[in-house]
Write an enzyme that holds these catalytic residues in place. Structure first.
Site, PDB file in Angstrom:
ATOM      1  N   ARG A  48      40.073  23.199  34.523  1.00 11.08           N
ATOM      2  CA  ARG A  48      39.169  24.156  35.170  1.00 11.08           C
ATOM      3  C   ARG A  48      39.895  25.396  35.672  1.00 11.08           C
ATOM      4  O   ARG A  48      39.386  26.510  35.542  1.00 11.08           O
ATOM      5  CB  ARG A  48      38.422  23.478  36.324  1.00 11.08           C
ATOM      6  CG  ARG A  48      37.305  24.359  36.861  1.00 11.08           C
ATOM      7  CD  ARG A  48      36.353  23.631  37.800  1.00 11.08           C
ATOM      8  NE  ARG A  48      35.146  24.438  37.977  1.00 11.08           N
ATOM      9  CZ  ARG A  48      34.680  24.852  39.152  1.00 11.08           C
ATOM     10  NH1 ARG A  48      35.280  24.502  40.267  1.00 11.08           N
ATOM     11  NH2 ARG A  48      33.607  25.593  39.209  1.00 11.08           N
ATOM     12  N   HIS A  52      39.029  29.172  34.671  1.00 10.81           N
ATOM     13  CA  HIS A  52      38.643  30.190  35.661  1.00 10.81           C
ATOM     14  C   HIS A  52      39.608  31.374  35.688  1.00 10.81           C
ATOM     15  O   HIS A  52      39.205  32.491  36.009  1.00 10.81           O
ATOM     16  CB  HIS A  52      38.477  29.557  37.045  1.00 10.81           C
ATOM     17  CG  HIS A  52      37.128  28.936  37.241  1.00 10.81           C
ATOM     18  ND1 HIS A  52      36.488  28.834  38.454  1.00 10.81           N
ATOM     19  CD2 HIS A  52      36.278  28.382  36.343  1.00 10.81           C
ATOM     20  CE1 HIS A  52      35.317  28.256  38.297  1.00 10.81           C
ATOM     21  NE2 HIS A  52      35.168  27.949  37.022  1.00 10.81           N
ATOM     22  N   HIS A 178      32.886  19.692  29.880  1.00 14.89           N
ATOM     23  CA  HIS A 178      32.227  18.971  30.976  1.00 14.89           C
ATOM     24  C   HIS A 178      32.151  17.465  30.718  1.00 14.89           C
ATOM     25  O   HIS A 178      31.512  16.752  31.478  1.00 14.89           O
ATOM     26  CB  HIS A 178      30.847  19.575  31.273  1.00 14.89           C
ATOM     27  CG  HIS A 178      30.936  20.833  32.097  1.00 14.89           C
ATOM     28  ND1 HIS A 178      29.858  21.650  32.349  1.00 14.89           N
ATOM     29  CD2 HIS A 178      31.984  21.404  32.735  1.00 14.89           C
ATOM     30  CE1 HIS A 178      30.244  22.678  33.100  1.00 14.89           C
ATOM     31  NE2 HIS A 178      31.529  22.559  33.341  1.00 14.89           N
ATOM     32  N   TRP A 194      29.629  13.904  34.811  1.00 21.68           N
ATOM     33  CA  TRP A 194      28.799  14.107  33.618  1.00 21.68           C
ATOM     34  C   TRP A 194      28.725  12.853  32.764  1.00 21.68           C
ATOM     35  O   TRP A 194      27.920  12.788  31.845  1.00 21.68           O
ATOM     36  CB  TRP A 194      29.349  15.265  32.791  1.00 21.68           C
ATOM     37  CG  TRP A 194      29.122  16.617  33.376  1.00 21.68           C
ATOM     38  CD1 TRP A 194      27.997  17.385  33.220  1.00 21.68           C
ATOM     39  CD2 TRP A 194      30.022  17.399  34.177  1.00 21.68           C
ATOM     40  NE1 TRP A 194      28.147  18.581  33.874  1.00 21.68           N
ATOM     41  CE2 TRP A 194      29.381  18.619  34.468  1.00 21.68           C
ATOM     42  CE3 TRP A 194      31.311  17.189  34.677  1.00 21.68           C
ATOM     43  CZ2 TRP A 194      29.983  19.626  35.231  1.00 21.68           C
ATOM     44  CZ3 TRP A 194      31.900  18.186  35.439  1.00 21.68           C
ATOM     45  CH2 TRP A 194      31.240  19.386  35.716  1.00 21.68           C
TER      46      TRP A 194
HETATM   47 ZN1  ZEM Z   1      32.767  24.022  34.425  1.00 19.32          ZN
HETATM   48  N1  ZEM Z   1      31.997  23.572  36.276  1.00 19.32           N
HETATM   49  N2  ZEM Z   1      31.339  25.465  34.182  1.00 19.32           N
HETATM   50  N3  ZEM Z   1      33.623  24.553  32.678  1.00 19.32           N
HETATM   51  N4  ZEM Z   1      34.221  22.650  34.739  1.00 19.32           N
HETATM   52  C1  ZEM Z   1      32.449  22.591  37.123  1.00 19.32           C
HETATM   53  C2  ZEM Z   1      33.492  21.698  36.889  1.00 19.32           C
HETATM   54  C3  ZEM Z   1      34.291  21.716  35.768  1.00 19.32           C
HETATM   55  C4  ZEM Z   1      30.316  25.783  35.056  1.00 19.32           C
HETATM   56  C5  ZEM Z   1      30.163  25.305  36.368  1.00 19.32           C
HETATM   57  O1  ZEM Z   1      29.300  25.929  37.207  1.00 19.32           O
HETATM   58  C6  ZEM Z   1      30.926  24.209  36.880  1.00 19.32           C
HETATM   59  C7  ZEM Z   1      33.196  25.523  31.799  1.00 19.32           C
HETATM   60  C8  ZEM Z   1      32.004  26.230  31.922  1.00 19.32           C
HETATM   61  C9  ZEM Z   1      31.175  26.192  33.041  1.00 19.32           C
HETATM   62  C10 ZEM Z   1      35.225  22.347  33.861  1.00 19.32           C
HETATM   63  C11 ZEM Z   1      35.571  23.046  32.706  1.00 19.32           C
HETATM   64  C12 ZEM Z   1      34.816  24.075  32.174  1.00 19.32           C
HETATM   65  C13 ZEM Z   1      31.657  22.585  38.305  1.00 19.32           C
HETATM   66  C14 ZEM Z   1      31.878  21.662  39.489  1.00 19.32           C
HETATM   67  C15 ZEM Z   1      30.711  23.573  38.156  1.00 19.32           C
HETATM   68  C16 ZEM Z   1      29.616  23.902  39.174  1.00 19.32           C
HETATM   69  C17 ZEM Z   1      33.001  22.181  40.397  1.00 19.32           C
HETATM   70  C18 ZEM Z   1      33.187  21.291  41.598  1.00 19.32           C
HETATM   71  O2  ZEM Z   1      32.188  21.052  42.291  1.00 19.32           O
HETATM   72  O3  ZEM Z   1      34.330  20.854  41.847  1.00 19.32           O
HETATM   73  C19 ZEM Z   1      29.436  26.741  34.413  1.00 19.32           C
HETATM   74  C20 ZEM Z   1      28.179  27.348  35.010  1.00 19.32           C
HETATM   75  C21 ZEM Z   1      29.963  26.990  33.169  1.00 19.32           C
HETATM   76  C22 ZEM Z   1      29.472  27.868  32.083  1.00 19.32           C
HETATM   77  C23 ZEM Z   1      28.212  28.228  31.922  1.00 19.32           C
HETATM   78  C24 ZEM Z   1      34.142  25.678  30.735  1.00 19.32           C
HETATM   79  C25 ZEM Z   1      34.019  26.692  29.596  1.00 19.32           C
HETATM   80  C26 ZEM Z   1      35.164  24.790  30.968  1.00 19.32           C
HETATM   81  C27 ZEM Z   1      36.430  24.540  30.208  1.00 19.32           C
HETATM   82  C28 ZEM Z   1      36.604  24.854  28.916  1.00 19.32           C
HETATM   83  C29 ZEM Z   1      35.925  21.153  34.311  1.00 19.32           C
HETATM   84  C30 ZEM Z   1      37.062  20.449  33.585  1.00 19.32           C
HETATM   85  C31 ZEM Z   1      35.328  20.764  35.516  1.00 19.32           C
HETATM   86  C32 ZEM Z   1      35.661  19.548  36.380  1.00 19.32           C
HETATM   87  C33 ZEM Z   1      36.601  19.918  37.506  1.00 19.32           C
HETATM   88  C34 ZEM Z   1      36.918  18.757  38.420  1.00 19.32           C
HETATM   89  O4  ZEM Z   1      37.539  19.032  39.464  1.00 19.32           O
HETATM   90  O5  ZEM Z   1      36.599  17.603  38.133  1.00 19.32           O
END
Ligand code: ZEM
Length: 296
Positions: A48, A52, A178, A194
């Site tokens: 993540r 970001h 995800h 998820w």
């Molecule tokens: Zn995420 N992501 N993401 N993402 N994401 C979260 C967690 C993780 C969106 C999003 O709002 C959120 C991509 C695209 C998008 C990961 C990887 C990738 C979370 C939760 C949210 C709300 C955070 C928390 O509460 O800790 C949205 C709106 C996206 C696009 C529309 C893409 C692209 C990613 C990688 C290629 C990963 C691995 C996580 C889990 C993090 C964790 O701490 O477990």
């Protein structure tokens, strides 16, 4: 697209073996500190932070942000409300940075961390190149460039068009990340994983989207999320992938063919972490070995 003179120019680099060593330090620490987040480990949060750091890229800017300048090291970016929870990932990488700062920049380390985490969690090999260079504080992008999870398919498509991802299959594949980790109420206002295998990189996200019984609920923070009887969740932007017919066809393809998902994800993630960087033609693309492969 910006003229090539405006793209970030990579700096000189060391040998592949130097970076395989740093990869191994990250991978070893991932194995050692496996208790993080109720034994999910640091893999997902490392992926993540790499995403970001990349998501600030805007193609038409004079200096198009993204991973090149390593500006995630500044509180201004790390304290972006969208980055809640990512300090854990940054602090995980910090001792490895301190030990190797003559060889690696923050941008290179944060992206290598994502690559390492994906591979160590049994995901696809991700091609990686070095050469990012830390830029000063005044190059830190403003907050608020990361996507809003409460939105629909049109928003998701437009958002990724803004990052130069013009092909639906790249967009859908990227969201397949995800399969990893979970949402945390205190970070994002969403809660739950998820799927079942939160530290394995698989196509489970797509299977769950198609096969679980989803119900729209309002969570404790007052946000709408989709919940399933098995205790899984989907963000509104995740569910958008089955609400849009073109997206849904790709979800079905990735659910049925994990190797195809891996192939498209690998290319797309590599592009994501290199957005805005113009590598010289002779810059070598490296694939690192996993710890398992080196132990064989
Ligand atoms: Zn995420 N992501 N993401 N993402 N994401 C979260 C967690 C993780 C969106 C999003 O709002 C959120 C991509 C695209 C998008 C990961 C990887 C990738 C979370 C939760 C949210 C709300 C955070 C928390 O509460 O800790 C949205 C709106 C996206 C696009 C529309 C893409 C692209 C990613 C990688 C290629 C990963 C691995 C996580 C889990 C993090 C964790 O701490 O477990």
């Amino acid at each position: 697209a910006p003229k090539s003179s405006e793209l970030a120019k990579p700096v000189d680099i060391f040998d592949k073996t130097d970076y395989q060593k740093i990869y191994n330090q990250i991978a070893t620490k991932l194995r050692e500190e496996d208790e993080y987040d109720n034994y999910i480990g640091y893999g997902p949060v490392l992926v993540r932070i790499a995403w970001h750091a990349s998501g600030t890229f805007r193609p038409h800017e004079k200096i198009p942000a993204g991973t090149y300048g390593g500006t995630m090291r500044f509180d201004k970016e790390l304290d972006d409300p969208s980055n809640m929870g990512l300090r854990n990932a940054f602090n995980f990488l910090k001792p490895i940075y301190d030990e190797n700062k003559d060889k690696i920049s923050h941008g290179d380390l944060i992206t290598l961390g994502g690559v390492c985490a994906i591979q160590e969690m049994q995901g696809p090999k991700i091609p990686w190149r070095s050469g990012r260079k830390d830029l000063p504080f005044d190059k830190t992008p403003e907050n608020g460039r990361l996507p809003d999870a409460s939105r629909d398919a049109t928003y998701v498509r437009n958002y990724y068009h803004g990052l130069n991802f013009l092909d639906d299959k790249e967009i859908v594949a990227l969201l397949g990340a995800h399969c990893l980790g979970k949402t945390h109420l205190k970070n994002s206002g969403y809660e739950g994983p998820w799927g079942a295998a939160s530290n394995m990189f698989t196509n489970e996200f797509f299977k769950n989207l198609l096969n679980e019984k989803w119900e729209l609920k309002t969570n404790e923070a007052g946000n709408k999320q989709w919940d399933s009887p098995k205790g899984y969740m989907m963000l509104p932007t995740d569910m958008a992938l089955v609400q849009d017919n073109k997206f849904k066809k790709l979800v079905e393809q990735f659910a049925n063919d994990e190797q195809y998902f891996f192939k498209v994800f690998s290319k797309s993630f590599s592009k994501l972490i290199e957005n805005g960087i113009e590598f010289p033609e002779n810059r070598k693309v490296w694939l690192f070995k996993t710890l398992d492969e080196q132990e064989e």
